[in-house]
Design a protein around this motif. Structure first.
Motif, PDB file in Angstrom:
ATOM      1  N   LEU A  46       0.814  -1.209   0.000  1.00  0.00           N
ATOM      2  CA  LEU A  46       0.000   0.000   0.000  1.00  0.00           C
ATOM      3  C   LEU A  46       0.851   1.264   0.000  1.00  0.00           C
ATOM      4  O   LEU A  46       0.433   2.306  -0.515  1.00  0.00           O
ATOM      5  CB  LEU A  46      -0.938  -0.003   1.211  1.00  0.00           C
ATOM      6  CG  LEU A  46      -2.039  -1.065   1.200  1.00  0.00           C
ATOM      7  CD1 LEU A  46      -2.763  -1.085   2.534  1.00  0.00           C
ATOM      8  CD2 LEU A  46      -3.018  -0.832   0.059  1.00  0.00           C
ATOM      9  N   ALA A  47       2.045   1.181   0.567  1.00  0.00           N
ATOM     10  CA  ALA A  47       2.931   2.344   0.643  1.00  0.00           C
ATOM     11  C   ALA A  47       3.812   2.497  -0.595  1.00  0.00           C
ATOM     12  O   ALA A  47       4.526   3.490  -0.729  1.00  0.00           O
ATOM     13  CB  ALA A  47       3.813   2.244   1.888  1.00  0.00           C
ATOM     14  N   GLY A  69      -5.292 -11.665   4.034  1.00  0.00           N
ATOM     15  CA  GLY A  69      -5.463 -11.160   2.684  1.00  0.00           C
ATOM     16  C   GLY A  69      -6.753 -10.389   2.523  1.00  0.00           C
ATOM     17  O   GLY A  69      -6.824  -9.406   1.780  1.00  0.00           O
ATOM     18  N   LEU A  70      -7.792 -10.801   3.246  1.00  0.00           N
ATOM     19  CA  LEU A  70      -9.066 -10.115   3.172  1.00  0.00           C
ATOM     20  C   LEU A  70      -8.968  -8.715   3.767  1.00  0.00           C
ATOM     21  O   LEU A  70      -9.657  -7.791   3.322  1.00  0.00           O
ATOM     22  CB  LEU A  70     -10.145 -10.928   3.892  1.00  0.00           C
ATOM     23  CG  LEU A  70     -10.463 -12.298   3.275  1.00  0.00           C
ATOM     24  CD1 LEU A  70     -11.544 -12.996   4.086  1.00  0.00           C
ATOM     25  CD2 LEU A  70     -10.885 -12.163   1.823  1.00  0.00           C
ATOM     26  N   ALA A  71      -8.101  -8.547   4.765  1.00  0.00           N
ATOM     27  CA  ALA A  71      -7.904  -7.217   5.352  1.00  0.00           C
ATOM     28  C   ALA A  71      -7.298  -6.265   4.328  1.00  0.00           C
ATOM     29  O   ALA A  71      -7.652  -5.083   4.270  1.00  0.00           O
ATOM     30  CB  ALA A  71      -7.016  -7.305   6.590  1.00  0.00           C
ATOM     31  N   ALA A  75      -8.802  -2.811   2.769  1.00  0.00           N
ATOM     32  CA  ALA A  75      -8.057  -1.552   2.708  1.00  0.00           C
ATOM     33  C   ALA A  75      -8.102  -0.956   1.307  1.00  0.00           C
ATOM     34  O   ALA A  75      -8.226   0.262   1.138  1.00  0.00           O
ATOM     35  CB  ALA A  75      -6.610  -1.774   3.147  1.00  0.00           C
ATOM     36  N   LEU A  76      -8.019  -1.798   0.288  1.00  0.00           N
ATOM     37  CA  LEU A  76      -8.109  -1.335  -1.093  1.00  0.00           C
ATOM     38  C   LEU A  76      -9.489  -0.743  -1.377  1.00  0.00           C
ATOM     39  O   LEU A  76      -9.617   0.299  -2.012  1.00  0.00           O
ATOM     40  CB  LEU A  76      -7.823  -2.485  -2.058  1.00  0.00           C
ATOM     41  CG  LEU A  76      -6.399  -3.041  -2.048  1.00  0.00           C
ATOM     42  CD1 LEU A  76      -6.329  -4.318  -2.892  1.00  0.00           C
ATOM     43  CD2 LEU A  76      -5.410  -2.009  -2.584  1.00  0.00           C
ATOM     44  N   LYS A 102     -17.145 -12.183  -3.138  1.00  0.00           N
ATOM     45  CA  LYS A 102     -18.216 -11.192  -3.046  1.00  0.00           C
ATOM     46  C   LYS A 102     -17.655  -9.775  -2.994  1.00  0.00           C
ATOM     47  O   LYS A 102     -18.305  -8.831  -3.444  1.00  0.00           O
ATOM     48  CB  LYS A 102     -19.074 -11.459  -1.802  1.00  0.00           C
ATOM     49  CG  LYS A 102     -20.092 -12.575  -1.984  1.00  0.00           C
ATOM     50  CD  LYS A 102     -21.026 -12.653  -0.784  1.00  0.00           C
ATOM     51  CE  LYS A 102     -22.135 -13.675  -1.026  1.00  0.00           C
ATOM     52  NZ  LYS A 102     -23.072 -13.754   0.134  1.00  0.00           N
ATOM     53  N   ALA A 103     -16.462  -9.649  -2.437  1.00  0.00           N
ATOM     54  CA  ALA A 103     -15.826  -8.333  -2.343  1.00  0.00           C
ATOM     55  C   ALA A 103     -15.147  -7.938  -3.645  1.00  0.00           C
ATOM     56  O   ALA A 103     -14.532  -6.869  -3.726  1.00  0.00           O
ATOM     57  CB  ALA A 103     -14.829  -8.313  -1.194  1.00  0.00           C
TER      58      ALA A 103
END
Length: 226
Positions: A46-47, A69-71, A75-76, A102-103
């Motif tokens: 992310l950074a 991984g779901l976290a 965040a995305l 689903k996400a």
């Protein structure tokens, strides 16, 4: 290993806490003709700065550095990051798989799987990102063309998109129907619209659905010559 077509500018980002596993995945994608960058945790990814061009993210659901991984997927989503995600897992339960799909995950693969299966999933993810980039490019092009329009041409285009007939637009703006046709023709030429329907589609893409938003509003009995 067969490379993916048109993949010379595509980048696969890998988030995998295990160094050996991360290196193996990077090597696999490099062999397929893709650029690959590995990260030990979601926070590092992310950074990081992204390369230009289409991209996708391959995430090990079981890595521990950022929780799961779901976290990272959450965040995305929170930052409206559109990068497509492919999950891989050593042993994922059905509920986790369903949650990821689903996400919006492109695929959820459980080890072991053939290299071709992962490449196919990544190919689908990159195709999805290429489509997004193409749409964004079209939107940018349409917005650039709209800068060529005069205030009156914007008004006419907005009214056309709202479904008004030429004679109604003339009455609304206080100009002649002939002048409306001239402005409408100019708008089509400047927007490079191939048809009337094409012009309407562009207007809706630009959010030109409320004519009163443009240049002081529009009302009846405003008599102007242009």
């Amino acid at each position: 290993m067969k490379g993916l077509p048109d993949s010379d500018t595509a980048t696969v980002y890998i988030v995998e806490s295990d160094l050996a596993g991360r290196s193996a995945l990077c090597a696999q994608f490099l062999a397929a003709g893709l650029r690959a960058r590995g990260f030990a945790c979601g926070a590092s990814f992310l950074a990081s700065e992204r390369a230009f061009g289409p991209a996708c993210l391959v995430v090990d659901v079981n890595f521990e550095a950022a929780g799961s991984g779901l976290a990272l997927q959450d965040a995305l989503a929170a930052t409206q990051d559109p990068i497509p995600v492919v999950f891989i897992a050593d042993d994922a339960d059905v509920a986790t798989s369903v949650q990821g799909m689903k996400a919006g995950a492109v695929d959820f693969l459980t080890k072991p799987f053939p290299d071709s299966v992962l490449l196919n999933a990544v190919g689908a993810a990159l195709a999805q990102d290429r489509l997004r980039l193409a749409r964004e490019k079209i939107s940018t092009t349409v917005a650039d063309r709209a800068q060529r329009l005069s205030p009156r041409e914007r008004e006419v285009m907005a009214l056309v998109a709202a479904g008004r007939m030429n004679k109604h637009i003339a009455d609304e703006l206080g100009i002649s129907e002939v002048t409306v046709k001239i402005h409408r023709g100019n708008a089509m030429r400047k927007m490079e619209a191939r048809s009337f329907a094409d012009l309407v589609i562009m207007a809706h893409k630009l959010g030109m659905t409320s004519p009163a938003l443009y240049h002081g509003g529009i009302g009846r009995h405003r008599r102007e010559t242009v």
